[in-house]
Design an enzyme around this catalytic site. Sequence first.
Site, PDB file in Angstrom:
ATOM      1  N   HIS A 374       0.871  -1.292   0.112  1.00 26.39           N
ATOM      2  CA  HIS A 374       0.012   0.031   0.091  1.00 26.39           C
ATOM      3  C   HIS A 374       0.719   1.322  -0.038  1.00 26.39           C
ATOM      4  O   HIS A 374       0.504   2.270  -0.813  1.00 26.39           O
ATOM      5  CB  HIS A 374      -0.779   0.182   1.328  1.00 26.39           C
ATOM      6  CG  HIS A 374      -1.877  -0.650   0.929  1.00 26.39           C
ATOM      7  ND1 HIS A 374      -2.787  -1.349   2.039  1.00 26.39           N
ATOM      8  CD2 HIS A 374      -2.866  -1.483  -0.150  1.00 26.39           C
ATOM      9  CE1 HIS A 374      -3.783  -1.971   1.511  1.00 26.39           C
ATOM     10  NE2 HIS A 374      -3.881  -2.038   0.198  1.00 26.39           N
ATOM     11  N   ARG A 481      -7.851  -3.890 -14.764  1.00 30.74           N
ATOM     12  CA  ARG A 481      -7.776  -4.997 -14.039  1.00 30.74           C
ATOM     13  C   ARG A 481      -8.300  -4.982 -12.733  1.00 30.74           C
ATOM     14  O   ARG A 481      -7.929  -4.595 -11.887  1.00 30.74           O
ATOM     15  CB  ARG A 481      -6.271  -5.375 -14.027  1.00 30.74           C
ATOM     16  CG  ARG A 481      -5.269  -5.535 -15.065  1.00 30.74           C
ATOM     17  CD  ARG A 481      -3.886  -5.668 -14.614  1.00 30.74           C
ATOM     18  NE  ARG A 481      -3.132  -6.246 -15.858  1.00 30.74           N
ATOM     19  CZ  ARG A 481      -2.295  -5.797 -16.606  1.00 30.74           C
ATOM     20  NH1 ARG A 481      -2.089  -4.431 -16.276  1.00 30.74           N
ATOM     21  NH2 ARG A 481      -1.597  -6.183 -17.378  1.00 30.74           N
ATOM     22  N   ARG A 517     -11.982  -5.485 -17.241  1.00 30.90           N
ATOM     23  CA  ARG A 517     -11.898  -7.077 -17.434  1.00 30.90           C
ATOM     24  C   ARG A 517     -12.569  -7.582 -16.200  1.00 30.90           C
ATOM     25  O   ARG A 517     -12.326  -7.296 -15.062  1.00 30.90           O
ATOM     26  CB  ARG A 517     -10.533  -7.345 -17.572  1.00 30.90           C
ATOM     27  CG  ARG A 517     -10.123  -8.888 -17.764  1.00 30.90           C
ATOM     28  CD  ARG A 517      -8.886  -9.306 -17.929  1.00 30.90           C
ATOM     29  NE  ARG A 517      -7.910  -8.918 -16.837  1.00 30.90           N
ATOM     30  CZ  ARG A 517      -6.657  -9.002 -16.860  1.00 30.90           C
ATOM     31  NH1 ARG A 517      -5.961  -9.418 -18.035  1.00 30.90           N
ATOM     32  NH2 ARG A 517      -5.596  -8.960 -15.700  1.00 30.90           N
ATOM     33  N   GLU A 613      -5.835 -14.908 -25.413  1.00 35.42           N
ATOM     34  CA  GLU A 613      -4.564 -15.119 -24.351  1.00 35.42           C
ATOM     35  C   GLU A 613      -4.153 -16.588 -24.525  1.00 35.42           C
ATOM     36  O   GLU A 613      -3.010 -16.925 -23.957  1.00 35.42           O
ATOM     37  CB  GLU A 613      -4.818 -14.923 -22.842  1.00 35.42           C
ATOM     38  CG  GLU A 613      -5.082 -13.311 -22.516  1.00 35.42           C
ATOM     39  CD  GLU A 613      -5.533 -13.056 -21.168  1.00 35.42           C
ATOM     40  OE1 GLU A 613      -4.299 -12.676 -20.591  1.00 35.42           O
ATOM     41  OE2 GLU A 613      -6.430 -13.365 -20.579  1.00 35.42           O
ATOM     42  N   ASN A 636       1.048 -10.873 -23.051  1.00 31.79           N
ATOM     43  CA  ASN A 636       1.764 -11.352 -21.924  1.00 31.79           C
ATOM     44  C   ASN A 636       1.571 -12.972 -22.015  1.00 31.79           C
ATOM     45  O   ASN A 636       2.452 -13.874 -21.980  1.00 31.79           O
ATOM     46  CB  ASN A 636       1.788 -10.937 -20.481  1.00 31.79           C
ATOM     47  CG  ASN A 636       1.626  -9.519 -20.784  1.00 31.79           C
ATOM     48  OD1 ASN A 636       2.393  -8.651 -21.502  1.00 31.79           O
ATOM     49  ND2 ASN A 636       0.903  -8.719 -19.796  1.00 31.79           N
ATOM     50  N   ASP A 637       0.329 -13.338 -21.778  1.00 36.90           N
ATOM     51  CA  ASP A 637       0.041 -14.667 -21.548  1.00 36.90           C
ATOM     52  C   ASP A 637       0.014 -15.325 -22.789  1.00 36.90           C
ATOM     53  O   ASP A 637       0.388 -16.530 -22.923  1.00 36.90           O
ATOM     54  CB  ASP A 637      -1.527 -14.733 -20.923  1.00 36.90           C
ATOM     55  CG  ASP A 637      -1.429 -14.718 -19.513  1.00 36.90           C
ATOM     56  OD1 ASP A 637      -0.735 -15.334 -18.825  1.00 36.90           O
ATOM     57  OD2 ASP A 637      -2.254 -13.973 -18.893  1.00 36.90           O
ATOM     58  N   ARG A 647       6.138 -16.709 -17.928  1.00 33.66           N
ATOM     59  CA  ARG A 647       6.196 -15.303 -18.068  1.00 33.66           C
ATOM     60  C   ARG A 647       7.212 -14.482 -16.994  1.00 33.66           C
ATOM     61  O   ARG A 647       7.447 -13.438 -17.041  1.00 33.66           O
ATOM     62  CB  ARG A 647       5.066 -14.681 -18.625  1.00 33.66           C
ATOM     63  CG  ARG A 647       3.909 -14.487 -17.522  1.00 33.66           C
ATOM     64  CD  ARG A 647       2.698 -13.926 -17.900  1.00 33.66           C
ATOM     65  NE  ARG A 647       2.246 -12.622 -17.169  1.00 33.66           N
ATOM     66  CZ  ARG A 647       1.218 -12.168 -17.449  1.00 33.66           C
ATOM     67  NH1 ARG A 647       0.343 -12.534 -17.953  1.00 33.66           N
ATOM     68  NH2 ARG A 647       0.798 -10.906 -16.901  1.00 33.66           N
ATOM     69  N   CYS A 684      -3.187  -5.492 -25.482  1.00 30.91           N
ATOM     70  CA  CYS A 684      -3.126  -4.645 -24.112  1.00 30.91           C
ATOM     71  C   CYS A 684      -1.989  -5.400 -23.315  1.00 30.91           C
ATOM     72  O   CYS A 684      -1.706  -5.126 -22.028  1.00 30.91           O
ATOM     73  CB  CYS A 684      -4.268  -4.776 -23.262  1.00 30.91           C
ATOM     74  SG  CYS A 684      -4.837  -6.441 -22.760  1.00 30.91           S
TER      75      CYS A 684
HETATM   76  C1  PEP Z   1      -1.854 -10.177 -20.610  1.00 31.71           C
HETATM   77  O1  PEP Z   1      -1.689 -11.404 -20.446  1.00 31.71           O
HETATM   78  O2  PEP Z   1      -1.203  -9.734 -21.620  1.00 31.71           O
HETATM   79  C2  PEP Z   1      -2.727  -9.426 -19.938  1.00 31.71           C
HETATM   80  C3  PEP Z   1      -2.832  -8.203 -20.486  1.00 31.71           C
HETATM   81  O3  PEP Z   1      -3.151  -9.627 -18.724  1.00 31.71           O
HETATM   82  P1  PEP Z   1      -2.355  -9.918 -17.409  1.00 31.71           P
HETATM   83  O4  PEP Z   1      -1.140  -9.232 -17.735  1.00 31.71           O
HETATM   84  O5  PEP Z   1      -3.161  -9.131 -16.397  1.00 31.71           O
HETATM   85  O6  PEP Z   1      -2.111 -11.364 -17.126  1.00 31.71           O
HETATM   86 MG    MG Z   2      -3.290 -12.077 -19.022  1.00 34.26          MG
END
Ligand code: PEP
Ligand code: MG
Length: 757
Positions: A374, A481, A517, A613, A636-637, A647, A684
């Site tokens: 925090h 998120r 999301r 993803e 990312n995923d 990752r 994203c």
């Molecule tokens: C992703 O997986 O690219 C994504 C945007 O979701 P997160 O990073 O929250 O898993």
């Molecule tokens: Mg993701």
Amino acid sequence: MAERPPRAKSMPAPRRLLARVRDMMAGGGAAEKRLDRIAEIVAADLVAEVCSIYVRRAGDILELFATRGLKPSAVHNTRLRVGEGIIGDIAALARPFALADAQQHPNFAYRPETGEEAFHSMMGVPILRGGRVIGVMAVQNRTLRNYNDEEVESLQTVAMVLAELVAGGELIDPKELLPADGLASTPLRVEGLRLNGGIGIGEAVIHRPNFRIERLVAEDSDHEHERLRTAFSEMHGAIDDMMTSETMQDGGEHRDILETYSMIARDPGWLKRIEEAISAGLTAEAAVQRVLDDLRARMQKVSDPYLRERVHDFEDLAYRLLQHLLGEPAGVDLSGLKDGGILIAKSLGPAQLLDFDTTKLRGVVLEEGSPTAHVAIIARALNLPIVGRLRGITDRLSEGDPIIVDGDRGQVFLRPGDDVMQTFRDTALSQLEQRQHYDALIPLSSDTKDGDHVSLLINAGLMIDVEQMIRMNSDGIGLFRTEIQFMMQPELPSVEEQTVLYDNILKAAEGKPVTFRTLDVGSDKTLPYLETDDEENPSMGWRAIRIALDRPMLLRRQMRAMVRAARATKADISIMFPMVTEIAEFEVARGLLMREVESEGGGIEVKAGAMLEVPGILYQLDGLLQRVDFLSVGSNDLMQFMFATDRGNPRLSDRYDTLSPAALTMLRGIAEKCNAAGVPVTVCGEMAGQPLDAMALIGLGFRRLSMASPGIGPVKEMARSLDVGKLEAYMMPLLVSPEHSLRGKLRAFALDSGVAV
Ligand code: PEP
Ligand code: MG
């Protein structure tokens, strides 16, 4: 002295033991003799054949100082390093161990001079003082004994009292208890963890809550309970005042955090544990300290960084409570803070940071801390550079020492020389210029040189990100998120609470589009109130939409709150589902969403989308495109699953490239299909915020990029300097290349064509 004072007989067992140890401590005589007697008393009380006391000496050595039951000749001869053997483990991990068969433990270190081969079970606790392990106390039995929690508690309470004797100066020179390098005076560079970027130059202000708890054992427990109640209500009053203070009046995330903090302060479990410690015979202040030490020790086992950070909130609250109990301020004189202070602390709760005049602070350095703390979130809101995880830093500094906090690289310079100081002054200046440079782009469009508009959106999880989106004049929130808010709460927020939250976000977005999301928990993001199993492969486990579809009420309640907030603010919203793996999942989730819209009376436009993803869904992309209102590529995923590469594993982070021909070909396929179907698609994942990667994405046909707010300026500058037609012509033939990565070639293109990457 009588071995067992008569009044002790009617007391509960832990209080009786404590009272006897206290009497022994107060009884005078040589410290070593008292230590021996304490070992005897504890062994007898806990019906153990052995009780041994180890004291930490210089060089991180634990030396046997007293024993009942091991060979007396081992005293002062048996020495273990911190981390060596079970005793060393207890010291290294600062937590209790209770083992029915210690000899089977992989770290058991056999010391023949002690004669301990006869003993199987062992229970040991750290002797803690001021958050530092200064010794270990352990009992052993011949049988395979299972020590219970109450026995562990008892031993911990005794260890707390014993700490006074160990630190008293008679057994060893107290200097030996200081960390090895003591107070250095030479320049030093230390690396920690970046918690918030930026550079701060100033003088060390050391925040050392340093309470002297003189009375550990209570004479009258009822009186101590009463003192605790009074202190609690004073503390709540002070926190409430803080929330209504001027700094907090502008609302925003920091206020939400303080509210959570105030909820933690009202946690009944915490109060109950302190009350139990008082009932066991401690004074109110010793009980607060004891519960805190215990919590710290227990949390060492927990790997979830978010939960570990909550310990700091409790620490902050415990210090406040002690302040009310002892009537003294914690360590520093807040009013005397000079302009240009760098706050140095072991850990810091959000309220403690706000106790300072933050306009005078230039940075924060913490011994602990993680990005989810925090205090890190508050520091971000206040634009203070902050570096964490610098163990022992408070002991390496003196008040007023010059210090540089380099939040960008997660490093800190103590007492830097003139040349380092000058370099950082220059860097701070050029950062300021760079910020001004990007700020100058704020009113300008993000169109490419050949006239294509690229929508730049923000990835958000906190209110402060929404405020940034407005400040940066970007096109909306491409990814909200929602789980971050859930992770900050000790229990599942009600529909009403969620509605207020989404309502605030939509209002703060001032009519710009927001894509929420739904909860993406599981894997590394855990909720304290959601039971999950230990999974072998959590990122491929029960997470995201998989949880939502198995617990549809969780999803429905969240969507109901979103729909209500959209109605109340008259905003059009988009809702997307994470980790969609097959069309059927999307259909069920969208069905639930439509039911919520209907049951709330309809009349609003809610768009439903899916995140791409999981590579599997790409084989159903045509069908999916007929059913969604929009798509969002979670690169990312998607990359982690495409390359079968965790990752979060630093060893693999450079192994495969997002700009490899394979990755780009996959992304090209997505962009082509979405564009042909007329379905808006956003990227994203992190790559959208990296100028070179973002350039490649534009070249592949993406026109919507969502990123963390610091990426907006650099990506906008890149887009404005880019000729997409030229890039396409250069890039497309390269997609069939057998190379590992096209990064080098794309960078060369950017350099040759004057694209700012
Ligand atoms: C992703 O997986 O690219 C994504 C945007 O979701 P997160 O990073 O929250 O898993
Ligand atoms: Mg993701």
